[in-house]
Enzyme design. Structure first.
Site, mmCIF file in Angstrom:
data_model
loop_
_atom_site.group_PDB
_atom_site.id
_atom_site.type_symbol
_atom_site.label_atom_id
_atom_site.label_comp_id
_atom_site.label_asym_id
_atom_site.label_seq_id
_atom_site.Cartn_x
_atom_site.Cartn_y
_atom_site.Cartn_z
ATOM 1 N N ASP A 38 0.826 -1.214 0.000
ATOM 2 C CA ASP A 38 0.000 0.000 0.000
ATOM 3 C C ASP A 38 0.857 1.260 0.000
ATOM 4 O O ASP A 38 0.516 2.260 -0.650
ATOM 5 C CB ASP A 38 -0.931 0.006 1.213
ATOM 6 C CG ASP A 38 -2.019 -1.060 1.100
ATOM 7 O OD1 ASP A 38 -2.316 -1.470 -0.040
ATOM 8 O OD2 ASP A 38 -2.547 -1.488 2.129
ATOM 9 N N GLU A 113 -18.073 -3.641 9.207
ATOM 10 C CA GLU A 113 -17.978 -5.086 9.034
ATOM 11 C C GLU A 113 -16.525 -5.517 9.174
ATOM 12 O O GLU A 113 -15.613 -4.749 8.867
ATOM 13 C CB GLU A 113 -18.494 -5.495 7.647
ATOM 14 C CG GLU A 113 -19.923 -5.087 7.380
ATOM 15 C CD GLU A 113 -20.319 -5.227 5.917
ATOM 16 O OE1 GLU A 113 -21.472 -4.929 5.596
ATOM 17 O OE2 GLU A 113 -19.456 -5.608 5.092
ATOM 18 N N LYS A 115 -13.173 -7.177 8.037
ATOM 19 C CA LYS A 115 -12.564 -7.334 6.709
ATOM 20 C C LYS A 115 -11.839 -8.683 6.681
ATOM 21 O O LYS A 115 -10.767 -8.846 7.250
ATOM 22 C CB LYS A 115 -11.581 -6.205 6.412
ATOM 23 C CG LYS A 115 -11.004 -6.247 5.003
ATOM 24 C CD LYS A 115 -10.089 -5.067 4.757
ATOM 25 C CE LYS A 115 -9.566 -5.101 3.327
ATOM 26 N NZ LYS A 115 -8.771 -6.308 3.049
ATOM 27 N N ASP A 117 -9.752 -11.889 5.516
ATOM 28 C CA ASP A 117 -8.545 -12.061 4.705
ATOM 29 C C ASP A 117 -8.696 -13.328 3.876
ATOM 30 O O ASP A 117 -8.228 -14.409 4.237
ATOM 31 C CB ASP A 117 -7.315 -12.148 5.610
ATOM 32 C CG ASP A 117 -6.027 -11.962 4.825
ATOM 33 O OD1 ASP A 117 -6.100 -11.524 3.663
ATOM 34 O OD2 ASP A 117 -4.954 -12.250 5.371
ATOM 35 N N ARG A 136 -12.742 -12.326 -8.442
ATOM 36 C CA ARG A 136 -12.617 -10.902 -8.782
ATOM 37 C C ARG A 136 -11.835 -10.714 -10.074
ATOM 38 O O ARG A 136 -12.165 -9.876 -10.891
ATOM 39 C CB ARG A 136 -11.908 -10.155 -7.645
ATOM 40 C CG ARG A 136 -11.586 -8.705 -8.031
ATOM 41 C CD ARG A 136 -10.846 -7.988 -6.918
ATOM 42 N NE ARG A 136 -11.760 -7.680 -5.823
ATOM 43 C CZ ARG A 136 -11.362 -7.158 -4.677
ATOM 44 N NH1 ARG A 136 -10.093 -6.938 -4.458
ATOM 45 N NH2 ARG A 136 -12.247 -6.876 -3.741
ATOM 46 N N TYR A 225 -21.514 -10.559 1.897
ATOM 47 C CA TYR A 225 -21.645 -9.231 2.505
ATOM 48 C C TYR A 225 -22.181 -8.126 1.586
ATOM 49 O O TYR A 225 -22.279 -6.982 2.016
ATOM 50 C CB TYR A 225 -20.317 -8.774 3.093
ATOM 51 C CG TYR A 225 -19.115 -8.899 2.170
ATOM 52 C CD1 TYR A 225 -19.016 -8.155 1.000
ATOM 53 C CD2 TYR A 225 -18.081 -9.756 2.499
ATOM 54 C CE1 TYR A 225 -17.926 -8.271 0.183
ATOM 55 C CE2 TYR A 225 -16.966 -9.874 1.681
ATOM 56 C CZ TYR A 225 -16.892 -9.129 0.530
ATOM 57 O OH TYR A 225 -15.799 -9.251 -0.295
ATOM 58 N N LYS A 288 -18.892 1.311 5.541
ATOM 59 C CA LYS A 288 -19.730 1.653 4.392
ATOM 60 C C LYS A 288 -20.834 2.623 4.826
ATOM 61 O O LYS A 288 -21.409 2.467 5.909
ATOM 62 C CB LYS A 288 -20.407 0.397 3.812
ATOM 63 C CG LYS A 288 -19.453 -0.679 3.340
ATOM 64 C CD LYS A 288 -20.218 -1.952 2.992
ATOM 65 C CE LYS A 288 -19.272 -3.064 2.571
ATOM 66 N NZ LYS A 288 -19.962 -4.363 2.410
ATOM 67 N N LYS A 312 -7.222 -0.832 7.875
ATOM 68 C CA LYS A 312 -6.438 -2.053 7.999
ATOM 69 C C LYS A 312 -5.555 -2.001 9.245
ATOM 70 O O LYS A 312 -4.859 -1.019 9.483
ATOM 71 C CB LYS A 312 -5.600 -2.277 6.743
ATOM 72 C CG LYS A 312 -6.455 -2.449 5.483
ATOM 73 C CD LYS A 312 -5.642 -2.722 4.242
ATOM 74 C CE LYS A 312 -5.182 -4.152 4.200
ATOM 75 N NZ LYS A 312 -4.573 -4.498 2.898
ATOM 76 N N CYS A 407 24.565 -31.366 8.317
ATOM 77 C CA CYS A 407 23.332 -31.781 8.965
ATOM 78 C C CYS A 407 23.512 -31.759 10.486
ATOM 79 O O CYS A 407 24.480 -32.330 10.995
ATOM 80 C CB CYS A 407 22.942 -33.184 8.495
ATOM 81 S SG CYS A 407 21.496 -33.855 9.345
ATOM 82 N N CYS A 410 23.341 -35.707 11.652
ATOM 83 C CA CYS A 410 24.298 -36.770 11.274
ATOM 84 C C CYS A 410 25.621 -36.234 10.740
ATOM 85 O O CYS A 410 26.544 -37.011 10.481
ATOM 86 C CB CYS A 410 23.669 -37.706 10.241
ATOM 87 S SG CYS A 410 23.360 -36.927 8.635
ATOM 88 N N CYS A 425 19.598 -32.729 3.704
ATOM 89 C CA CYS A 425 20.590 -33.739 4.079
ATOM 90 C C CYS A 425 20.378 -34.932 3.170
ATOM 91 O O CYS A 425 19.301 -35.548 3.186
ATOM 92 C CB CYS A 425 20.401 -34.146 5.541
ATOM 93 S SG CYS A 425 21.413 -35.570 6.004
ATOM 94 N N CYS A 431 20.455 -40.859 8.479
ATOM 95 C CA CYS A 431 20.200 -39.672 9.295
ATOM 96 C C CYS A 431 19.027 -39.971 10.233
ATOM 97 O O CYS A 431 17.901 -40.181 9.770
ATOM 98 C CB CYS A 431 19.875 -38.482 8.393
ATOM 99 S SG CYS A 431 19.564 -36.947 9.283
#
Length: 672
Positions: A38, A113, A115, A117, A136, A225, A288, A312, A407, A410, A425, A431
């Site tokens: 943003d 309302e 929002k 995600d 969308r 919504y 809104k 947000k 690793c 091992c 590894c 291992c």
């Protein structure tokens, strides 16, 4: 800033934001935080306003964001799906409120309302029946994902009798609950597949899957919504929400009608803390104007409505000290770094660890040093992550942290596969965490489902040297007296375990195949491989080209399978399991043919089909006497081709003059 500098910056930001939009909407794998995106978009808007001569009509500032995928039919929205303007601070909300008052006066209400995600979705109903679900996309047109959306239980397929119009659209957000996300991500990690970063990405990736049967296995939800109709039915948005709830739609219960901006601020403050108690992610509050008449008077910009805005929340962060970096070795050999932190309160929980993902995260992005003070975030991510380092607190002489080269379990030198971020590894048969992990995977409920044998028991039996590989589990009955001496096991628990092991020999081939732990071969892939190749020998002998003819088997999975079966130790292990009586062949069911119209004909199915899955077409062919083969040769009678079939396969078929037919032509051949 000079005009030349502005031009370069505008081009750079445009290119960067377009790529981020693609990552977010198409790949469902965002590479930047919402806040950072943003801010970059705001910078671009300001520059284009100051230097309009350099503004591009295709600029991200002129688009909602998103692209149309190639897998689905593209549908134009009757009412454009615009995005909302958003803000992260109260002053901009006050400015928004003042603009509203200046335009329509002081007599109005707000609806607040949560929002969500998730993934925006538009549903079209005709005569009370769901006829279309569209993403969308770019705001003007999106992807028709109706078949997948029909699998979501909370979306009505047909409404009960009511006073709803004959035609309307209702919009909402498809999402995944946190518990489901954690469970499914754990399964992906168990199968050696990359986990999704957050529930939103998982939901988006699921909706864009080709096989709706697989979509149905992933628990998605949807809140609706906003209602769109040709003729205005209600005076306010709040009225419409109450009405669509009565029609049978899943409406979130946490909305509020507010008389003024002070009520909005109270709602925002309330959910800043309460959001962490929800079973799903929200990243803000949508505000809104309630009256539809006032909404129409306020109108729209090219990108968003003037009567709505999204506040947000910033992802909650905390500062704490990095104590050290440890490493975990998974069943597939992937070595994952973990930051161990001084415990700190974050989003209602005590955080002691954070993911570091890979070497690039440690050495390039964060440039971590020993004892650094770091900022930890737990926003849309379930697992906390380190956002940045507080360089002002770095201790003099602190040494940089480098990803380890061996690793931790091992000591084997780690390897990095081309195109992958993780180190592995390679010592899979020597291992300890990999050995134990493979056996724990083999016994789990999605694989062999062995009663009386759990992960801790596997760990103990390995440490006491009773088992070192999967086949040793089936020799435990030879050590009954020795097991009793361990003290951990009573006679009853030993008998239950041995009975469970014996019963597991009846588990079908696809379960055994999944249990072997071949990388990228999850439960669904194992089932498709079992159906296609019928037995383990056919699968082991299959070439890369033959493997990719199986449904949903790409080159990555095919390469992993051929690599697995090229290992002599793996072949020897399978022979031992065969000798113990495990099922390595599909049980052939007696088939009553619908007709003999395809008798003597051979077929290969390739690509994606609109009306049928490849398995359904395979059944149709076999039920009418035809035979499915695994590779293209001059003896092949027909190639049934759908969308997105492999170009190499098409070229070979054309070269050999193999007839290429559609699914509709196939049905014509059998008189359907």
């Amino acid at each position: 800033m000079s005009p030349a500098e502005a031009k370069n910056r505008i081009e750079s930001l445009s290119s960067e934001l377009k790529q981020h939009n693609y990552n977010y909407y198409v790949l469902a794998m965002p590479t930047i935080a919402d806040f950072d995106f943003d801010k970059k978009l705001e910078e671009l808007i300001a520059l284009e306003k100051q230097f309009p001569e350099f503004a591009d009509p295709d600029s991200p500032t002129q688009k909602v964001g998103g692209f149309i995928t190639k897998e689905f039919v593209t549908v134009r929205h009757k009412w454009p799906m615009l995005s909302l303007g958003n803000t992260y601070n109260e002053q901009e909300l006050l400015d928004f409120d003042q603009r509203i008052r200046k335009a329509i006066g002081d007599n109005f209400e707000y609806v607040c309302e949560l929002k969500f995600d998730g993934l925006s979705m538009s549903l079209t109903y005709e005569g009370g029946k769901l006829v279309r679900a569209v993403t969308r996309g770019d705001g003007i047109q999106g992807d028709d994902v109706t078949t997948n959306v029909r699998t979501i239980n909370t979306i009505p397929k047909r409404l009960q009798a009511g006073n709803y119009p004959d035609h309307f659209e209702i919009r909402g957000e498809v999402f995944m609950h946190l518990k489901a996300f954690e469970r499914l991500n754990a399964e992906r990690i168990e199968n050696g597949e990359p986990p999704y970063a957050n529930p939103r990405n998982f939901a988006s990736g699921t909706i864009k899957m080709q096989d709706s049967g697989e979509v149905a296995k992933r628990p998605l939800d949807c809140f609706l919504y906003f209602l769109y109709t040709d003729k205005l039915l209600f005076k306010t948005h709040w009225e419409s929400l109450q009405a669509v709830k009565e029609w049978g739609f899943h409406i979130n219960e946490h909305s509020r009608l507010c008389n003024d901006i002070n009520g909005v601020f109270e709602f925002i403050k309330q959910w800043d803390k309460k959001r962490f108690d929800l079973s799903y992610d929200i990243d803000g509050i949508v505000i809104k104007v309630n009256s539809y008449a006032q909404q129409q008077e306020l109108g729209f910009t090219a990108k968003s409505p003037r009567w709505a805005i999204a506040y947000k929340y910033k992802a909650e962060q905390a500062e704490t000290e990095l104590l050290n970096v440890s490493y975990q070795v998974g069943r597939t050999g992937a070595v994952t770094p973990v930051a161990n932190l001084q415990p700190v309160q974050l989003a209602g929980t005590t955080v002691k660890r954070a993911t570091l993902h890979n070497a690039d995260e440690i050495e390039k992005r964060l440039k971590l040093h020993e004892g650094d003070w770091v900022y930890v975030e737990k926003g849309g991510e379930i697992i906390p992550k380190i956002i940045s380092v507080n360089l002002a607190k770095r201790k003099p002489g602190a040494q940089p942290i480098f990803y380890r080269t061996t690793c931790p379990a091992c000591g084997t030198t780690l390897e990095r596969k081309e195109g992958e971020a993780a180190f592995y590894c390679p010592n899979e048969d020597g291992c300890p965490p990999q050995i134990v992990g493979k056996m724990q995977h083999f016994i789990n409920r999605k694989a062999m489902n062995i009663d009386g044998l759990g992960d801790e028991t596997i760990e103990t039996l390995y440490q006491k040297e009773f088992i070192h590989r999967i086949s040793d589990i089936y020799d435990l009955h030879l050590h009954g007296d020795e097991l009793k001496k361990l003290g951990r096991f009573g006679e009853k628990s030993i008998n239950n375990m041995l009975d469970g092991i014996e019963k597991s020999k009846q588990m079908p081939f696809d379960k055994v195949l999944f249990g072997l732990g071949i990388r990228y071969v999850g439960a669904t892939v194992a089932k498709k491989l079992a159906v296609h190749f019928k037995n383990i020998d056919n699968l082991a002998d299959a070439s890369l080209e033959e493997l990719v003819t199986a449904e949903e088997i790409g080159e990555r999975i095919a390469y992993s399978i051929t690599t697995y079966f090229a290992d002599e130790q793996h072949k020897a292990e399978i022979e031992k399991l065969k000798a113990q009586g495990l099922q390595f062949e599909m049980e052939e069911k007696e088939v009553t043919l619908a007709s003999e119209s395809l008798s003597g004909k051979t077929f290969i199915i390739s690509g994606v089909f609109e009306k049928y899955s490849r398995d359904e077409l395979k059944d149709i062919i076999e039920q009418n006497g035809g035979k499915i083969v695994s590779s293209i040769s001059a003896k092949l009678n027909y190639l049934v081709a759908g969308d997105n079939m492999g170009p190499a396969k098409l070229e070979k078929a054309q070269k050999l003059s193999i007839p290429i037919i559609s699914d509709e032509e196939l049905l014509t051949m059998i008189g359907t």
